[in-house]
Design a protein around this motif. Structure first.
Motif, short mmCIF file in Angstrom:
data_model
loop_
_atom_site.label_atom_id
_atom_site.label_comp_id
_atom_site.label_asym_id
_atom_site.label_seq_id
_atom_site.Cartn_x
_atom_site.Cartn_y
_atom_site.Cartn_z
N PRO A 99 0.61 -0.58 -0.11
CA PRO A 99 0.39 0.22 -0.06
C PRO A 99 0.57 1.12 -0.25
O PRO A 99 0.30 1.69 -0.71
N GLY A 100 1.99 1.44 0.54
CA GLY A 100 3.18 2.46 0.57
C GLY A 100 3.48 3.01 -0.75
O GLY A 100 3.34 3.35 -1.12
N ALA A 101 3.46 1.83 -1.93
CA ALA A 101 3.59 1.71 -2.65
C ALA A 101 2.80 1.89 -3.57
O ALA A 101 2.87 3.76 -4.34
N ALA A 102 1.94 2.45 -3.80
CA ALA A 102 1.27 2.70 -4.50
C ALA A 102 -0.23 3.83 -3.71
O ALA A 102 0.39 5.04 -4.88
N ILE A 103 0.71 4.39 -2.45
CA ILE A 103 0.21 5.79 -2.01
C ILE A 103 1.68 6.80 -3.28
O ILE A 103 1.23 8.34 -3.09
N LEU A 104 2.99 6.70 -3.18
CA LEU A 104 3.97 7.31 -4.14
C LEU A 104 3.22 6.91 -5.62
O LEU A 104 4.23 7.80 -6.11
N TYR A 105 2.97 5.78 -6.15
CA TYR A 105 2.64 5.35 -7.44
C TYR A 105 2.21 6.51 -8.24
O TYR A 105 3.08 7.17 -9.58
N PRO A 106 1.39 7.26 -8.01
CA PRO A 106 1.11 9.35 -8.74
C PRO A 106 2.67 10.03 -9.03
O PRO A 106 2.19 10.48 -10.35
N ALA A 107 3.21 9.92 -8.10
CA ALA A 107 4.69 10.86 -8.14
C ALA A 107 5.67 9.69 -8.73
O ALA A 107 6.01 9.66 -10.16
N LEU A 108 6.35 8.81 -8.54
CA LEU A 108 7.11 8.29 -9.09
C LEU A 108 6.72 7.11 -10.32
O LEU A 108 7.82 6.74 -11.03
N GLY A 109 5.69 6.61 -10.76
CA GLY A 109 5.34 6.49 -11.66
C GLY A 109 5.70 6.94 -13.16
O GLY A 109 5.75 6.27 -14.42
N LEU A 110 5.85 8.18 -13.29
CA LEU A 110 5.89 8.82 -13.93
C LEU A 110 7.25 9.32 -14.52
O LEU A 110 7.69 9.31 -15.66
N ILE A 111 8.20 9.00 -13.68
CA ILE A 111 9.50 8.27 -13.75
C ILE A 111 10.11 7.86 -14.14
O ILE A 111 10.76 7.24 -14.96
#
Length: 271
Positions: A99-111
């Motif tokens: 779940p923690g990765a999901a929280i950051l995904y909208p940011a890190l998914g761009l990279i």
């Protein structure tokens, strides 16, 4: 063209939004840039809707008139993150493991669409980003190919005082296996991103902050264009390429976000 004479009812067994249903954040999809990762114009990166609510929204906004039934959840409320539900996490994608990765995904998914690693090939993808040596097809590389310095990036991002996250410089080892993920077999410099307050974090804005920092520090080495294709919003892309302040870019989204929240209100099912 074939004609089917079937009465088909669509039933959605609803599930929580993994990152909660309160926050509505990020650039809205431009009508000319819809596609596989951006299905419908006007929907922002973080829409704050469940699967069932999204189905109701799209059914209404696109005038599909589909015979849709959503079976609602019990007890879920809009402020609930996945960790609040008590449910077991089932990765929706092999590399979205917590779940923690999901929280950051909208940011890190761009990279992920740039020339950096976001942790594929490690035990904790989408918790850091970094880069090593990009070895050309000839197999030769030199000192100039090492361009990413984690400490510089972490310090620059820390100086931005971004709510809800911290940045730590370190190193990560990418597995050498059949997947051949970026920088496979290398130990790379990396910036670990730690969410300290999910309620305070604007994850799409964080993504633009990271892109801006990398573009500023490495204007010729960092491949910004790959990320901008995922943004699906030309104004945001142009502003990022110009070097506009990410906070100003995020403020520019607000009128479209207000319009989206008004439109989505009829589709919402939970308090």
């Amino acid at each position: 063209q074939a004609t089917y004479h079937l009465k088909l009812d669509l039933v959605v067994l609803d599930r929580p939004d993994p990152v909660g249903g309160l926050a509505v954040q990020g650039p809205p999809v431009d009508a000319a840039h819809t596609g596989y990762v951006a299905y419908m114009a006007g929907i922002p990166t973080r829409h704050g809707m469940t699967y069932g609510e999204l189905a109701r929204y799209m059914n209404a906004q696109k005038s599909l008139n589909a015979p849709l039934t959503v079976v609602p959840m019990r007890s879920w409320q809009r402020a609930d993150l996945w960790a609040d539900t008590g449910l077991r996490w089932t990765p929706p994608s092999p590399n979205l493991r917590t779940p923690g990765a999901a929280i950051l995904y909208p940011a890190l998914g761009l990279i992920e669409a740039t020339n950096l690693s976001v942790g594929r090939g490690t035990e904790h993808p989408f918790s850091f980003f970094g880069a090593g040596v990009s070895v050309p097809k000839t197999g030769n590389s030199g000192p100039d190919d090492v361009w990413f310095t984690a400490l510089d990036v972490a310090r620059t991002l820390t100086d931005r005082h971004i709510p809800g996250v911290t940045f730590t410089a370190g190193a990560e080892t990418i597995a050498e296996d059949a997947n051949r993920y970026p920088f496979h077999g290398q130990t790379i410099e990396a910036v670990r991103v730690t969410c300290t307050d999910p309620a305070a974090l604007d994850s799409p804005e964080l993504g633009i902050e990271i892109l801006a920092t990398l573009h500023k520090l490495y204007p010729t080495k960092f491949k910004l264009a790959g990320a901008l294709r995922l943004v699906a919003n030309p104004a945001t892309g142009d502003a990022s390429a110009r070097g506009d302040d990410p906070r100003d870019i995020a403020r520019s989204w607000q009128p479209a976000l207000d319009d989206f929240k008004t439109k989505r209100s009829a589709a919402l099912l939970y308090p």
